[in-house]
Structure formats: structure tokens, C-alpha cells
Scaffold this motif. Structure first.
Motif, PDB file in Angstrom:
ATOM      1  N   GLU A 141       0.810  -1.224   0.000  1.00 56.07           N
ATOM      2  CA  GLU A 141       0.000   0.000   0.000  1.00 56.07           C
ATOM      3  C   GLU A 141       0.838   1.267   0.000  1.00 56.07           C
ATOM      4  OE1 GLU A 141      -3.159   2.117   2.993  1.00 56.07           O
ATOM      5  OE2 GLU A 141      -3.566   0.028   2.448  1.00 56.07           O
ATOM      6  N   LYS A 142       1.972   1.262   0.712  1.00 52.92           N
ATOM      7  CA  LYS A 142       2.794   2.467   0.798  1.00 52.92           C
ATOM      8  C   LYS A 142       3.430   2.841  -0.541  1.00 52.92           C
ATOM      9  CE  LYS A 142       3.897   2.226   5.729  1.00 52.92           C
ATOM     10  NZ  LYS A 142       4.976   2.144   6.750  1.00 52.92           N
ATOM     11  N   GLN A 143       3.495   1.894  -1.485  1.00 52.89           N
ATOM     12  CA  GLN A 143       4.103   2.181  -2.784  1.00 52.89           C
ATOM     13  C   GLN A 143       3.066   2.341  -3.897  1.00 52.89           C
ATOM     14  OE1 GLN A 143       7.169  -1.063  -3.127  1.00 52.89           O
ATOM     15  NE2 GLN A 143       8.578   0.679  -3.225  1.00 52.89           N
ATOM     16  N   LEU A 144       1.785   2.248  -3.560  1.00 50.21           N
ATOM     17  CA  LEU A 144       0.755   2.356  -4.590  1.00 50.21           C
ATOM     18  C   LEU A 144       0.788   3.715  -5.284  1.00 50.21           C
ATOM     19  CD1 LEU A 144      -2.334   0.603  -2.928  1.00 50.21           C
ATOM     20  CD2 LEU A 144      -1.042  -0.186  -4.919  1.00 50.21           C
ATOM     21  N   SER A 145       0.972   4.773  -4.514  1.00 50.88           N
ATOM     22  CA  SER A 145       1.001   6.104  -5.115  1.00 50.88           C
ATOM     23  C   SER A 145       2.147   6.223  -6.114  1.00 50.88           C
ATOM     24  CB  SER A 145       1.140   7.181  -4.023  1.00 50.88           C
ATOM     25  OG  SER A 145       1.141   8.483  -4.586  1.00 50.88           O
ATOM     26  N   LEU A 146       3.329   5.723  -5.745  1.00 54.01           N
ATOM     27  CA  LEU A 146       4.471   5.753  -6.665  1.00 54.01           C
ATOM     28  C   LEU A 146       4.189   4.913  -7.899  1.00 54.01           C
ATOM     29  CD1 LEU A 146       7.359   6.488  -7.423  1.00 54.01           C
ATOM     30  CD2 LEU A 146       8.156   4.588  -5.996  1.00 54.01           C
ATOM     31  N   GLY A 147       3.577   3.752  -7.710  1.00 52.18           N
ATOM     32  CA  GLY A 147       3.286   2.866  -8.844  1.00 52.18           C
ATOM     33  C   GLY A 147       2.341   3.497  -9.843  1.00 52.18           C
ATOM     34  N   TYR A 148       1.258   4.087  -9.354  1.00 53.02           N
ATOM     35  CA  TYR A 148       0.278   4.661 -10.277  1.00 53.02           C
ATOM     36  C   TYR A 148       0.739   6.000 -10.846  1.00 53.02           C
ATOM     37  CZ  TYR A 148      -3.038   0.966  -9.286  1.00 53.02           C
ATOM     38  OH  TYR A 148      -3.652  -0.266  -9.202  1.00 53.02           O
ATOM     39  N   GLN A 149       1.527   6.766 -10.082  1.00 50.14           N
ATOM     40  CA  GLN A 149       2.075   7.987 -10.663  1.00 50.14           C
ATOM     41  C   GLN A 149       3.173   7.666 -11.681  1.00 50.14           C
ATOM     42  OE1 GLN A 149      -0.684  10.295  -9.324  1.00 50.14           O
ATOM     43  NE2 GLN A 149       0.962  11.119 -10.553  1.00 50.14           N
ATOM     44  N   MET A 150       3.844   6.517 -11.516  1.00 54.30           N
ATOM     45  CA  MET A 150       4.776   6.071 -12.548  1.00 54.30           C
ATOM     46  C   MET A 150       4.010   5.756 -13.832  1.00 54.30           C
ATOM     47  SD  MET A 150       8.044   5.448 -13.120  1.00 54.30           S
ATOM     48  CE  MET A 150       8.877   4.987 -11.582  1.00 54.30           C
ATOM     49  N   GLN A 151       2.835   5.147 -13.684  1.00 55.70           N
ATOM     50  CA  GLN A 151       1.994   4.943 -14.861  1.00 55.70           C
ATOM     51  C   GLN A 151       1.620   6.281 -15.475  1.00 55.70           C
ATOM     52  OE1 GLN A 151      -1.448   2.432 -14.222  1.00 55.70           O
ATOM     53  NE2 GLN A 151      -0.254   0.581 -14.512  1.00 55.70           N
ATOM     54  N   SER A 152       1.321   7.253 -14.626  1.00 58.42           N
ATOM     55  CA  SER A 152       0.991   8.580 -15.129  1.00 58.42           C
ATOM     56  C   SER A 152       2.154   9.163 -15.919  1.00 58.42           C
ATOM     57  CB  SER A 152       0.625   9.501 -13.951  1.00 58.42           C
ATOM     58  OG  SER A 152       0.225  10.771 -14.398  1.00 58.42           O
ATOM     59  N   LEU A 153       3.381   8.944 -15.432  1.00 56.88           N
ATOM     60  CA  LEU A 153       4.561   9.408 -16.157  1.00 56.88           C
ATOM     61  C   LEU A 153       4.613   8.776 -17.544  1.00 56.88           C
ATOM     62  CD1 LEU A 153       8.148   9.781 -14.758  1.00 56.88           C
ATOM     63  CD2 LEU A 153       7.794   8.531 -16.877  1.00 56.88           C
ATOM     64  N   PHE A 154       4.344   7.475 -17.616  1.00 57.86           N
ATOM     65  CA  PHE A 154       4.383   6.797 -18.910  1.00 57.86           C
ATOM     66  C   PHE A 154       3.199   7.184 -19.802  1.00 57.86           C
ATOM     67  CE2 PHE A 154       7.509   3.861 -16.983  1.00 57.86           C
ATOM     68  CZ  PHE A 154       8.444   3.885 -17.997  1.00 57.86           C
ATOM     69  N   VAL A 155       2.081   7.566 -19.178  1.00 57.80           N
ATOM     70  CA  VAL A 155       0.977   8.144 -19.959  1.00 57.80           C
ATOM     71  C   VAL A 155       1.487   9.383 -20.688  1.00 57.80           C
ATOM     72  CG1 VAL A 155      -1.226   9.365 -19.819  1.00 57.80           C
ATOM     73  CG2 VAL A 155      -0.900   7.258 -18.531  1.00 57.80           C
ATOM     74  N   GLY A 156       2.150  10.258 -19.933  1.00 52.96           N
ATOM     75  CA  GLY A 156       2.701  11.464 -20.540  1.00 52.96           C
ATOM     76  C   GLY A 156       3.746  11.153 -21.594  1.00 52.96           C
ATOM     77  N   ALA A 157       4.635  10.193 -21.287  1.00 51.26           N
ATOM     78  CA  ALA A 157       5.714   9.858 -22.223  1.00 51.26           C
ATOM     79  C   ALA A 157       5.168   9.260 -23.518  1.00 51.26           C
ATOM     80  CB  ALA A 157       6.679   8.878 -21.560  1.00 51.26           C
ATOM     81  N   GLY A 158       4.184   8.357 -23.394  1.00 51.53           N
ATOM     82  CA  GLY A 158       3.622   7.723 -24.585  1.00 51.53           C
ATOM     83  C   GLY A 158       2.916   8.708 -25.488  1.00 51.53           C
ATOM     84  N   ILE A 159       2.055   9.525 -24.884  1.00 54.64           N
ATOM     85  CA  ILE A 159       1.323  10.516 -25.678  1.00 54.64           C
ATOM     86  C   ILE A 159       2.292  11.582 -26.214  1.00 54.64           C
ATOM     87  CG2 ILE A 159      -0.529  12.220 -25.639  1.00 54.64           C
ATOM     88  CD1 ILE A 159      -1.892  10.568 -23.464  1.00 54.64           C
ATOM     89  N   LEU A 160       3.312  11.914 -25.411  1.00 55.89           N
ATOM     90  CA  LEU A 160       4.330  12.864 -25.852  1.00 55.89           C
ATOM     91  C   LEU A 160       5.029  12.379 -27.122  1.00 55.89           C
ATOM     92  CD1 LEU A 160       6.222  15.309 -25.370  1.00 55.89           C
ATOM     93  CD2 LEU A 160       7.580  13.829 -23.885  1.00 55.89           C
ATOM     94  N   LEU A 161       5.413  11.111 -27.131  1.00 59.20           N
ATOM     95  CA  LEU A 161       6.070  10.555 -28.317  1.00 59.20           C
ATOM     96  C   LEU A 161       5.130  10.554 -29.514  1.00 59.20           C
ATOM     97  CD1 LEU A 161       8.069   7.531 -26.829  1.00 59.20           C
ATOM     98  CD2 LEU A 161       9.006   9.626 -27.814  1.00 59.20           C
ATOM     99  N   ALA A 162       3.858  10.229 -29.277  1.00 52.77           N
ATOM    100  CA  ALA A 162       2.886  10.213 -30.373  1.00 52.77           C
ATOM    101  C   ALA A 162       2.715  11.608 -30.966  1.00 52.77           C
ATOM    102  CB  ALA A 162       1.543   9.674 -29.877  1.00 52.77           C
ATOM    103  N   MET A 163       2.521  12.603 -30.098  1.00 53.18           N
ATOM    104  CA  MET A 163       2.331  13.961 -30.575  1.00 53.18           C
ATOM    105  C   MET A 163       3.601  14.509 -31.220  1.00 53.18           C
ATOM    106  SD  MET A 163      -0.770  14.304 -29.755  1.00 53.18           S
ATOM    107  CE  MET A 163      -0.820  12.517 -29.906  1.00 53.18           C
ATOM    108  N   GLY A 164       4.748  14.196 -30.581  1.00 46.97           N
ATOM    109  CA  GLY A 164       6.015  14.661 -31.122  1.00 46.97           C
ATOM    110  C   GLY A 164       6.285  14.104 -32.504  1.00 46.97           C
ATOM    111  N   SER A 165       5.917  12.840 -32.703  1.00 46.03           N
ATOM    112  CA  SER A 165       6.141  12.238 -34.016  1.00 46.03           C
ATOM    113  C   SER A 165       5.264  12.894 -35.081  1.00 46.03           C
ATOM    114  CB  SER A 165       5.866  10.726 -33.958  1.00 46.03           C
ATOM    115  OG  SER A 165       4.482  10.454 -33.810  1.00 46.03           O
ATOM    116  N   ILE A 166       4.027  13.240 -34.717  1.00 46.97           N
ATOM    117  CA  ILE A 166       3.134  13.904 -35.675  1.00 46.97           C
ATOM    118  C   ILE A 166       3.703  15.255 -36.088  1.00 46.97           C
ATOM    119  CG2 ILE A 166       0.871  15.007 -35.914  1.00 46.97           C
ATOM    120  CD1 ILE A 166      -0.263  12.744 -34.179  1.00 46.97           C
TER     121      ILE A 166
END
Length: 444
Positions: A141-166
Motif C-alpha cells: 500500500e505504501k508504494q501504490l502512489s508511486l506505482g500509479y504515478q509512474m503509470q501517469s509518467l508513462f501516460v505522458g511519455a507515450g502521448i508525448l512521443l505520439a504527438m512529437g512524431s506527428i
């Protein structure tokens, strides 16, 4: 059995272990990034009218509503010593998504592109839901916030790469392309090809780098009991699980559903009408407007990557609901300002607030829900949480076309302002979310 399951002690993972387990989110979110910014321009290139855009995007809400809770319930009752519990589902989903991304830019007609979007959404939703549960399964439980915010980071990175490529490929090849009615410009192709490769390779990275936690003897006995049932009962089992989970759903999730109703309706409006907005406010053609909207997404996802992990200590200090609510207010302010900024560079500034809000939306609610639902039903509840996302999207696809045409005067400026008002309402409702009370209620 619930008490036995919740007493399982999960080992604390290192930063890089949490990083590796979330790498697959990069490919999934690259695909969603293309859906946010490139799909609607493709529909316009192929002859769709602006008021058709909401209904053409109904694939996402419908497939999410059906696929995610079913896959979640199925993954709760799955175990393979070789492949695990959640990984078989997001691997198959990634393969489906990759094939669709390779085919999408070659769509010969609007009907073909719309059909591919349906299949692509099935693959993306099949991959998405088990991934949310996967993080909750692995982390204490103490690492859940880090785990899901890491997903949030990859949300940004994935969409960033998609937009950047366009933006990049239009800069390199777009000048040589003349817009032709009924034809997709060649510069769009390359972004989809990259997405097709990323979708499968990033998932494989997480699959091979991160082992899953084996089920307890009680869970394994229940899984084997389900496998031994006749095929008809096995097919009906996930549906029964969904119904049962909804009946027993914590009040906290109903309150979050009210927030999501306004938040995701507004987001769908923004993604559909940001390109038409720039065609109106900046007098751009479709290609220029699509490029500008891609730059907007590029900007807010850079911000999301930067602030995603910074939100972890903030939520611990000030509380998830407070950080979440303030972030939604920031998104509203961004949407209220965008239509009145005519400079293509200055209009990127509000995306700082949008990026902070996007980071919060992609991490904080999942952390809160993961804390208040039973571990052995995390898959089905993450699927139900996604239903709370896609139902507002479905409502938007069915209702916003007439609202846009008759109430908002067919004006994209009014559409974006409308979305801003909905974010204000979502922010107020978010203040009602209380994790500690929800946990006490579940434990009782």
C-alpha cells in the motif's frame, strides 16, 4: 477468505523494478495519444463533418464498457505458471493494437477507418485494464502512489512521443503534401508505424522483466474450481462477477463516478474539438490545425512527465482529494483561456495547467481506488472504474453532436468553454472523496 488474502505481505520494490513493470504503458499510451490527436483529423480527411465526430468516436466508450470489466473479471480468475495472471491479457491486447496501428493510415474510406478504430479500441482496452490491476497486485500500500504515478509518467511519455512524431513528420514531409479530399496525407503514416512497433515491444519488456505474485492456495482452488465448470458457466462467470461487484461496490467509487461523469465528458469534448477550434480561431486548414493540436498535447504531456512523480509527496502531505480537485480547477482555467489566445506559441502556456491536471487524473484516482477495494477483486473493480470513464464518453458521443449544433451554435469556441464548465463541476465533486472513511467502511 478476504481476511486471509488481505494479510499477504508484499515485498517492497525498488524504483527500477516499478519502472520496468510500467514500461508497457508507454506503448499503450502512444496508441491512445494517436487516438486523441490523429484519429479525428483522419476522419476529417476522409470526408467526415465536424458534427459527426462524436458519434464516430463511440467505439472507445462502447468497447471500454464491454471489454474492460469482462477482462478484469476474467483475469481475477486466471493463473498460468508461465505467463501469470494479468500478463496474458495485455500481451494479446498489444498484438491486436499493433496490427491495427500498422493498417490504420492505409484506410481507403471513412467506414474502413471507423471499423479499425473499433478493433484498435478492443486491443487497447484489453491491455489497459489488467495493467491497472497488475500494479495493485504487485505493490504494498505504501508504494501504490508511486506505482500509479509512474503509470501517469508513462501516460505522458507515450502521448508525448505520439504527438512529437506527428509534429516532426509533418515538419519533415508535410510541406511536400497537398491536402486531397478523401485521402490521408503520407506524413501521418510514420507515427502509426512507430506506434505499431512500440505497442508490442514495450509490453514484452514488462512481461519478461516483471514476474507476477502467485495466487494463494485459496485463490488457486477457486481458479481451478472455475476451470472445472462447464463452458456455459465459465462464460457466464465474469458477468456474474461484474454484477456482484457493482452491488457490493464501496460508496467511495460511486462518488468518484460522479466526478468522472463530468471530467471524462469534458475531456472527450476537448479531444474532438481542439482541432476544429484552431481551424476557427487561427484560420488554419485541417493539417495546420491538427499540427497545432498535436503541439498542445505535446506540451501538456511534457508537463505530465515532469510533475507525475512530484505529485506523490504532495498527495501524501495534502491528501489525494485536495491535490486532485485543485488540478481539475487548473484544467478548467486552461480551457477557459485557450479560445481567446490567437498566438500559436502563447496558446501553449495554458497546457502547463492541463498537464498537471492530466498527471493527477491518470494516477491519483487509481491509487485511491486500489486502497479501498478487496485485493482478490482488484481486476473487476478496475474494470468497473473504467466503465465510469467510458459511460460519460458514450453519453458525450450520443448527446454532444446535437448540443454542439443547436445549443452551442456549431461553434468550437463554445464547445471548449462548455468543457471548462464541466471541469469546474468535477473539481467540486472531487472534494467529497475520502479514502480513510472508505477504508474504514470496507474493513468494517
Amino acid at each position: 477468505m478476504n481476511k486471509i488474502l488481505t494479510m499477504i505481505k508484499k515485498p517492497k520494490l525498488s524504483f527500477w523494478q516499478i519502472f520496468n513493470m510500467n514500461v508497457g504503458f508507454l506503448g499503450i499510451q502512444y496508441s491512445f495519444g494517436l487516438q486523441q490527436t490523429a484519429i479525428n483529423p483522419i476522419f476529417l480527411f476522409l470526408g467526415a463533418s465536424e458534427e459527426m465526430l462524436p458519434i464516430l468516436n463511440i467505439a472507445g466508450p462502447v468497447t471500454g464498457l464491454i471489454v474492460q470489466p469482462i477482462i478484469g473479471a476474467m483475469s481475477d480468475k486466471t493463473w498460468s505458471p508461465k505467463w501469470g495472471r494479468r500478463k496474458p491479457y495485455f500481451l494479446i491486447g498489444a498484438i491486436i493494437g499493433s496490427l491495427c496501428l500498422f493498417a490504420f493510415p492505409s484506410s481507403p474510406a471513412l467506414w474502413f477507418a471507423v471499423g479499425l478504430l473499433w478493433i484498435l479500441d478492443v486491443g487497447n482496452n484489453m491491455a489497459m485494464e489488467p495493467y491497472r490491476a497488475f500494479v495493485g497486485d504487485k505493490l504494498p500500500e505504501k508504494q501504490l502512489s508511486l506505482g500509479y504515478q509512474m503509470q501517469s509518467l508513462f501516460v505522458g511519455a507515450g502521448i508525448l512521443l505520439a504527438m512529437g512524431s506527428i509534429v516532426l513528420f509533418q515538419y519533415i514531409f508535410g510541406a511536400e503534401t497537398v491536402e486531397t479530399a478523401g485521402k490521408i496525407p503520407k506524413w501521418i503514416y510514420y507515427s502509426f508505424y512507430i506506434g505499431g512497433m512500440l505497442s508490442i515491444t514495450t509490453i514484452l519488456w514488462s512481461v519478461f522483466k516483471t514476474p507476477e505474485i502467485p495466487p494463494t492456495p485459496e485463490e488457486l482452488a477457486e481458479i481451478n474450481e472455475t476451470r472445472a465448470k462447464p463452458i456455459g458457466q465459465r462464460i457466464a462467470k465474469p458477468f456474474a462477477e461484474i454484477v456482484s461487484a457493482i452491488k457490493e461496490m464501496p460508496l467511495f467509487m460511486w462518488k468518484l463516478g460522479a466526478v468522472y461523469l463530468f471530467q471524462w465528458y469534458a475531456l472527450f469534448v476537448y479531444w474532438q474539438y481542439i482541432t476544429p477550434l484552431f481551424m476557427l480561431t487561427m484560420d488554419y486548414g485541417i493539417s495546420e490545425a491538427a499540427s497545432q493540436s498535436a503541439q498542445m498535447s505535446l506540451t501538456y504531456n511534457i508537463v505530465t512527465m515532469i510533475v507525475a512523480l512530484a505529485l506523490v509527496p504532495l498527495t501524501l502531505k495534502y491528501g489525494g482529494k485536495n491535490v486532485y480537485s485543485i488540478s481539475l480547477v487548473g484544467v478548467a482555467l486552461a480551457l477557459f483561456s485557450i479560445p481567446f489566445i490567437g498566438d500559436p506559441k502563447l496558446v501553449l502556456v495554458p497546457m502547463v495547467l492541463f498537464g498537471i491536471g492530466w498527471a493527477a487524473m491518470m494516477g491519483i484516482p487509481y491509487t485511491m481506488v486500489s486502497k479501498v477495494v478487496p485485493q482478490e477483486r482488484r481486476g473487476v473493480y478496475m474494470g468497473i472504474l473504467n466503465m465510469m470513464i467510458v459511460i460519460p464518453m458514450g453519453i458525450e458521443t450520443l448527446t454532444f453532436g446535437p448540443i454542439y449544433k443547436y445549443l452551442l451554435g456549431g461553434n468550437a469556441v463554445n464547445a471548449i468553454l462548455f468543457a471548462g464548465v464541466f471541469f469546474v463541476i468535477a473539481a467540486v465533486l472531487a472534494l467529497r472523496l475520502n479514502v480513510s472513511k472508505a477504508k474504514e467502511s470496507v474493513e468494517a
